[in-house]
Design a protein around this motif. Sequence first.
Motif, PDB file in Angstrom:
ATOM      1  N   TYR A 162       0.824  -1.204   0.000  1.00 34.06           N
ATOM      2  CA  TYR A 162       0.000   0.000   0.000  1.00 34.06           C
ATOM      3  C   TYR A 162       0.863   1.261   0.000  1.00 34.06           C
ATOM      4  N   VAL A 163       1.856   1.307   0.871  1.00 35.43           N
ATOM      5  CA  VAL A 163       2.727   2.483   0.944  1.00 35.43           C
ATOM      6  C   VAL A 163       3.483   2.673  -0.368  1.00 35.43           C
ATOM      7  N   PHE A 203       2.531   1.744  -3.462  1.00 35.89           N
ATOM      8  CA  PHE A 203       1.651   2.195  -4.534  1.00 35.89           C
ATOM      9  C   PHE A 203       1.072   3.582  -4.283  1.00 35.89           C
ATOM     10  N   GLN A 204       0.843   3.950  -3.037  1.00 36.60           N
ATOM     11  CA  GLN A 204       0.226   5.239  -2.743  1.00 36.60           C
ATOM     12  C   GLN A 204       1.220   6.387  -2.651  1.00 36.60           C
ATOM     13  N   TYR A 205       2.444   6.123  -2.221  1.00 36.06           N
ATOM     14  CA  TYR A 205       3.382   7.207  -1.956  1.00 36.06           C
ATOM     15  C   TYR A 205       4.687   7.109  -2.738  1.00 36.06           C
ATOM     16  N   PRO A 237       4.164   6.955  -6.999  1.00 38.69           N
ATOM     17  CA  PRO A 237       3.796   8.260  -7.573  1.00 38.69           C
ATOM     18  C   PRO A 237       4.895   9.311  -7.427  1.00 38.69           C
ATOM     19  N   TRP A 238       5.652   9.261  -6.340  1.00 41.14           N
ATOM     20  CA  TRP A 238       6.754  10.201  -6.175  1.00 41.14           C
ATOM     21  C   TRP A 238       7.856   9.933  -7.200  1.00 41.14           C
ATOM     22  N   GLU A 253       7.616   8.366 -10.163  1.00 42.48           N
ATOM     23  CA  GLU A 253       7.182   8.284 -11.556  1.00 42.48           C
ATOM     24  C   GLU A 253       7.698   9.436 -12.420  1.00 42.48           C
TER      25      GLU A 253
END
Length: 69
Positions: free
Chosen positions: A45-46, A48-50, A53-54, A56
């Motif tokens: 979860y961490v 994929f969520q944080y 995206p940072w 990418e």
Amino acid sequence: MQYGGILVPWWNGRDGMYGWIWRHLPGNAWVRALISLVLVLAVVYVLFQYVFPWAEPLLPFNDVTVDNQ
């Protein structure tokens, strides 16, 4: 110690990071397995969520070198 050319890390009592985590989790094997599953899901979860995206915008996936032909 080596076994078939492969270094065996648990030969002298060392079983690595996952063994250390397993030994330090509370409860019996079923509780440890459930806690391990929750920990793995939390890490995913961490990521994929944080983290993803940072990272990418820093990755060159949109730098395409194919021409329109």
